[in-house]
Design an enzyme around this catalytic site. Structure first.
Site, PDB file in Angstrom:
ATOM      1  N   ASP A  39       0.806  -1.215   0.000  1.00 28.24           N
ATOM      2  CA  ASP A  39       0.000   0.000   0.000  1.00 28.24           C
ATOM      3  C   ASP A  39       0.847   1.277   0.000  1.00 28.24           C
ATOM      4  OD1 ASP A  39      -2.046   1.781   0.179  1.00 28.24           O
ATOM      5  OD2 ASP A  39      -2.396   1.475   2.315  1.00 28.24           O
ATOM      6  N   ASP A  59      -1.760   5.160  -5.751  1.00 27.36           N
ATOM      7  CA  ASP A  59      -2.060   4.354  -4.565  1.00 27.36           C
ATOM      8  C   ASP A  59      -2.136   2.874  -4.920  1.00 27.36           C
ATOM      9  OD1 ASP A  59      -3.003   3.232  -2.232  1.00 27.36           O
ATOM     10  OD2 ASP A  59      -5.015   4.059  -2.408  1.00 27.36           O
TER      11      ASP A  59
END
Ligand SMILES: *[C@@H]1O[C@H](CO)[C@@H](O)[C@H](O)[C@H]1NC(C)=O
Ligand SMILES: *[C@@H]1O[C@H](CO)[C@@H](O)[C@H](O)[C@H]1NC(C)=O
Length: 433
Positions: free
Chosen positions: A68, A268
């Site tokens: 992440d 992201d």
């Protein structure tokens, strides 16, 4: 729909404000030849996530962590005991006695203005993190060993701080990833990457290569950054500071401008799909719909895999079947004229189980992302993406994610293929070639 949006929206570390300022004593400047590479497993569809296996503790145990770049804090489901742990591949982590205390600089490093004072410096450091898809983790910060193998085969054994999450929530409509936690690779102080850099172990550079067919690799350090062919764009430090932001862009479809400019862009890897704000989404759908007119492709309203799917006269087997119908989507960045991020069909379409082509760019306004345009895993397909926190820039280049890139044209960079390197799976194929 299996998907997640691990973009941090809220982080609270209940921390004391430390008197005086903290500056980490950097032990040494890590060399260019200190990179770590991880095999990545997963796919956008049907799984909805990519993970790496990280060994933690002494003796080390393996954990699957969702990669992440949209958040900083790494956390594992944790047995202290677990109030609410989600189904996971491994037993929850059992912390040793090494808790991060309230007076630890890492606990204080939180930039949140309204952090609470702790009552005693020996108190534990609690955290709560919330993601854009309404998932959350609540727990305390702990430290433990993170043995990491450099690509030359040597092993470093740093002690790193991470979250021991004893209470995880997911939104009712979400099917959470089957992992033990999250590997936070954001640009904040608590990020694993920043901690490794402060310890003098790796450069503050992280990159990933996610294959459209699934799997790929993740690396820390700059050894795997291709020496040519990378398009670099400066990170924006003014806009959405907590995230890997590239400033604003203009949207093009098939080389034609949509007329929509000033779209703030965030990268992201913790988001499965890409999200455009309502205006851009509307323009995109109308341009794509217009482009396919007369090409024997029709909307498939009965396919609920994603909000918008198209069917052909017979089921599609792969993206190749629609490559000549769907045009590239391009983001052109305002601050760097020549930096264009091009998304070919494999970077915005998936082929559903029913053989339809579904749009993997979704309406961000519908999920509360407001004006942020989130570039997620689907759009990173078959590209190497590099987040260079030292030079404050983000780069991308087309890549075959099944193979490591040539490292500075050295046939055996860093002694990668020497016997001790060959126990890293992804290097085996590379060295055999
Ligand atoms: C491997 O690289 C690390 C980090 O740069 C270095 O400390 C170590 O000495 C190297 N080991 C070998 C065997 O070259
Ligand atoms: C996108 O979502 C917003 C907020 O729910 C909604 O008002 C808008 O109509 C949606 N746009 C499209 C094209 O579906």
């Amino acid at each position: 729909m299996h998907s997640r949006i691990n973009l941090i929206v809220y982080l609270l570390l209940i921390a004391a404000l430390i008197q005086g300022s903290y500056s980490a004593a950097k032990q040494s400047t890590p060399g260019d030849r200190s990179s770590v590479v991880f095999q990545v497993t997963g796919n956008v569809y049907p799984k909805g996530y990519y993970h790496v296996t990280v060994n933690i503790g002494n003796p080390p145990r393996p954990y699957w962590l969702d990669i992440d770049t949209g958040s900083d804090l790494t956390w594992l489901q944790c047995d202290v005991p677990c109030v609410k742990c989600l189904p996971a591949p491994h037993k929850p982590y059992k912390p040793n006695k090494d808790l991060v205390t309230c007076n630890d600089p890492l606990c204080a490093s939180v930039h949140w203005p309204d952090s609470l004072d702790c009552k005693s410096p020996k108190d534990q450091c609690d955290y709560e993190v919330q993601y854009a898809d309404h998932g959350s983790s609540l727990g305390l910060l702990v430290k433990d060993w993170f043995p990491l193998q450099y690509i030359n085969g040597s092993v470093a054994k740093p002690r790193l701080a991470f979250g021991c999450g004893y209470n995880q929530e997911v939104h009712a409509s979400m099917d959470p990833p089957y992992t033990d936690g999250i590997l936070g690779l954001g640009l904040g102080k608590t990020s694993i990457l920043n901690q490794l850099n402060e310890l003098g172990l790796t450069r503050n550079v992280v990159g990933h290569c996610l294959g459209a067919q699934g799997d790929g690799f993740l690396f820390f350090g700059n050894e795997l950054v291709p020496s040519s062919g990378v398009i670099w764009a400066p990170m924006s430090t003014t806009e959405i500071e907590k995230h890997y932001s590239l400033g604003t862009a203009e949207l093009y479809v098939g080389g034609k401008t949509s007329g929509i400019k000033g779209l703030p862009i965030v990268f992201d890897s913790g988001s499965t799909y890409t999200y455009f704000s309502a205006d851009a989404y509307k323009a995109l759908v109308s341009m794509l719909t217009n482009d396919i007119k007369g090409k024997k492709i029709y909307t498939a309203n009965d396919d609920k895999s994603l909000p918008l799917c198209w069917k052909g006269s017979k089921p599609f087997k792969s993206i190749q079947d629609v490559k000549n119908v769907f045009k590239p989507i391009t983001l052109s960045f305002a601050k760097s004229k020549y930096a264009r991020f091009q998304m070919d069909p494999e970077a915005y379409l998936i082929i559903s189980e029913r053989g339809n082509a579904c749009l993997g760019i979704l309406n961000g306004s519908e999920v509360g992302l407001e004006n942020i345009n989130l570039i997620g895993d689907i759009s990173f397909h078959d590209k190497i993406i590099i987040y260079d926190n030292e030079k404050q820039q983000i780069g991308w280049a087309p890549a075959n994610c099944k193979k490591l890139p040539n490292i500075n044209e050295d046939p055996d960079p860093g002694g990668l293929c020497k016997p001790y390197g060959s126990n890293i799976d992804i290097l085996q194929a590379y060295c055999a070639a």
